[in-house]
Design a protein around this motif. Structure first.
Motif, mmCIF file in Angstrom:
data_model
loop_
_atom_site.group_PDB
_atom_site.id
_atom_site.type_symbol
_atom_site.label_atom_id
_atom_site.label_comp_id
_atom_site.label_asym_id
_atom_site.label_seq_id
_atom_site.Cartn_x
_atom_site.Cartn_y
_atom_site.Cartn_z
ATOM 1 N N ASN A 74 -6.927 -26.605 31.213
ATOM 2 C CA ASN A 74 -7.918 -25.743 30.553
ATOM 3 C C ASN A 74 -7.705 -25.705 29.040
ATOM 4 O O ASN A 74 -7.750 -24.631 28.420
ATOM 5 N N LYS A 75 -7.410 -26.867 28.468
ATOM 6 C CA LYS A 75 -7.177 -27.008 27.027
ATOM 7 C C LYS A 75 -6.040 -26.118 26.535
ATOM 8 O O LYS A 75 -6.055 -25.619 25.415
ATOM 9 N N SER A 76 -5.023 -25.928 27.377
ATOM 10 C CA SER A 76 -3.882 -25.085 27.017
ATOM 11 C C SER A 76 -2.607 -25.690 27.586
ATOM 12 O O SER A 76 -2.609 -26.298 28.656
ATOM 13 N N LEU A 77 -1.504 -25.534 26.834
ATOM 14 C CA LEU A 77 -0.213 -26.072 27.251
ATOM 15 C C LEU A 77 0.894 -25.155 26.759
ATOM 16 O O LEU A 77 0.844 -24.669 25.622
ATOM 17 N N ASN A 78 1.872 -24.906 27.607
ATOM 18 C CA ASN A 78 3.047 -24.131 27.200
ATOM 19 C C ASN A 78 4.102 -25.086 26.684
ATOM 20 O O ASN A 78 4.429 -26.077 27.329
ATOM 21 N N PHE A 79 4.627 -24.786 25.496
ATOM 22 C CA PHE A 79 5.664 -25.608 24.881
ATOM 23 C C PHE A 79 6.710 -24.675 24.293
ATOM 24 O O PHE A 79 6.400 -23.867 23.415
ATOM 25 N N LEU A 80 7.948 -24.769 24.803
ATOM 26 C CA LEU A 80 9.025 -23.860 24.428
ATOM 27 C C LEU A 80 8.553 -22.430 24.665
ATOM 28 O O LEU A 80 8.216 -22.093 25.793
ATOM 29 N N LEU B 119 5.874 -34.272 17.972
ATOM 30 C CA LEU B 119 6.825 -33.290 17.459
ATOM 31 C C LEU B 119 7.906 -33.073 18.507
ATOM 32 O O LEU B 119 7.621 -33.065 19.707
ATOM 33 N N ARG B 120 9.133 -32.892 18.051
ATOM 34 C CA ARG B 120 10.241 -32.725 18.999
ATOM 35 C C ARG B 120 11.153 -31.590 18.577
ATOM 36 O O ARG B 120 11.431 -31.392 17.406
ATOM 37 N N TYR B 121 11.628 -30.832 19.576
ATOM 38 C CA TYR B 121 12.696 -29.856 19.373
ATOM 39 C C TYR B 121 13.775 -30.188 20.393
ATOM 40 O O TYR B 121 13.552 -30.055 21.600
ATOM 41 N N VAL B 122 14.911 -30.668 19.941
ATOM 42 C CA VAL B 122 16.014 -31.179 20.776
ATOM 43 C C VAL B 122 15.456 -32.261 21.699
ATOM 44 O O VAL B 122 15.201 -33.360 21.247
ATOM 45 N N ASP B 123 15.238 -31.968 22.987
ATOM 46 C CA ASP B 123 14.698 -33.003 23.875
ATOM 47 C C ASP B 123 13.328 -32.624 24.441
ATOM 48 O O ASP B 123 12.842 -33.247 25.375
ATOM 49 N N ASP B 124 12.697 -31.603 23.882
ATOM 50 C CA ASP B 124 11.339 -31.221 24.272
ATOM 51 C C ASP B 124 10.366 -31.824 23.260
ATOM 52 O O ASP B 124 10.504 -31.615 22.054
ATOM 53 N N ALA C 278 23.217 -34.150 20.629
ATOM 54 C CA ALA C 278 21.902 -34.337 21.244
ATOM 55 C C ALA C 278 20.887 -34.804 20.199
ATOM 56 O O ALA C 278 20.061 -35.679 20.470
ATOM 57 N N GLU C 279 20.957 -34.231 19.008
ATOM 58 C CA GLU C 279 20.049 -34.621 17.929
ATOM 59 C C GLU C 279 20.268 -36.082 17.526
ATOM 60 O O GLU C 279 19.314 -36.840 17.357
ATOM 61 N N ILE C 280 21.528 -36.472 17.409
ATOM 62 C CA ILE C 280 21.858 -37.869 17.065
ATOM 63 C C ILE C 280 21.370 -38.813 18.165
ATOM 64 O O ILE C 280 20.769 -39.851 17.893
ATOM 65 N N TYR C 281 21.597 -38.425 19.399
ATOM 66 C CA TYR C 281 21.196 -39.236 20.556
ATOM 67 C C TYR C 281 19.679 -39.423 20.582
ATOM 68 O O TYR C 281 19.169 -40.531 20.734
ATOM 69 N N MET C 282 18.941 -38.306 20.395
ATOM 70 C CA MET C 282 17.483 -38.373 20.435
ATOM 71 C C MET C 282 16.923 -39.132 19.232
ATOM 72 O O MET C 282 15.926 -39.842 19.355
ATOM 73 N N ASP C 283 17.556 -38.984 18.085
ATOM 74 C CA ASP C 283 17.120 -39.730 16.906
ATOM 75 C C ASP C 283 17.240 -41.231 17.158
ATOM 76 O O ASP C 283 16.337 -42.005 16.835
ATOM 77 N N ASN C 284 18.341 -41.633 17.754
ATOM 78 C CA ASN C 284 18.551 -43.040 18.083
ATOM 79 C C ASN C 284 17.521 -43.508 19.129
ATOM 80 O O ASN C 284 16.972 -44.604 19.025
ATOM 81 N N PHE C 285 17.260 -42.649 20.121
ATOM 82 C CA PHE C 285 16.262 -42.984 21.141
ATOM 83 C C PHE C 285 14.892 -43.202 20.491
ATOM 84 O O PHE C 285 14.178 -44.156 20.809
#
Length: 198
Positions: free
Chosen positions: A103-109, A63-68, A37-44
């Protein structure tokens, strides 16, 4: 033999007494899946950032963690949707969805990220489906296995730059999880003290 071929050709799972073969994605739990997945996303990303798309200039931070992906976008919402469509056109097997701050807030992971006075403030985010279940205190598991969830929670508590109020709120949540699973909450204080000393 090609690793991706082996990973994809031998990807089966069983559900409700039926066997299924995974055709278009990497199997969860396979040891090669995170690496591939890391190789795939790096290529993307190489394809994306070398595209010279005129809206790339609107990405202030990426910023990315796997596909997020967490992205600070300086353009308009309309431009963001145009750029999302462009990203999704690059590969039919990889389709992104969009979550915009509210409201100036976001959930990430597992984080709640809020923007206040031009700086990010962090909190711990748990999905609505989250349960307080960890290995119960009465279980016959080795103590190290029973404590692993609490060690992980305390590690996160100490390594995320939380404001004091958020830190104390999360510490109370961890103690409540311990209590709900019949642990003495002193174990949380002990783990915290040991990790702070390190």
């Amino acid at each position: 033999m090609d690793l991706l071929y082996v990973c994809m050709e031998h990807s089966y799972f069983k559900f409700d007494s039926k066997f299924y073969k995974i055709l278009d994605s990497l199997p969860m739990g396979n040891q090669l899946s995170p690496l591939l997945a890391e190789i795939y996303m790096d290529n993307f990303e190489k394809t994306l950032f070398s595209s010279n798309h005129n809206l790339l200039k609107c990405i202030f931070s990426y910023l990315r963690y796997v596909d997020d992906i967490f992205c600070v976008w300086t353009g308009s919402i309309r431009q963001l949707h145009i750029f999302l469509n462009f990203m999704n056109s690059l590969n039919n097997n990889l389709q992104f969805t969009l979550e915009i701050e509210s409201n100036k807030s976001l959930n990430f992971l597992d984080l709640k990220i809020a923007l206040s006075d031009s700086k990010f403030n962090f909190g711990i985010f748990r999905k609505p489906t989250y349960t307080d279940n960890v290995i119960h205190a009465s279980s016959n598991h080795p103590l190290s296995q029973k404590m692993s969830a609490f060690h992980s929670m305390i590690h996160r508590l100490l390594n995320i730059p939380l404001e004091k109020e958020e830190f104390n709120k999360e510490l109370l949540t961890i103690k409540q999880i311990a209590k709900n699973n019949d642990y003495n909450t002193n174990i949380i204080d002990n783990i915290l003290k040991k990790k702070e000393k390190k």
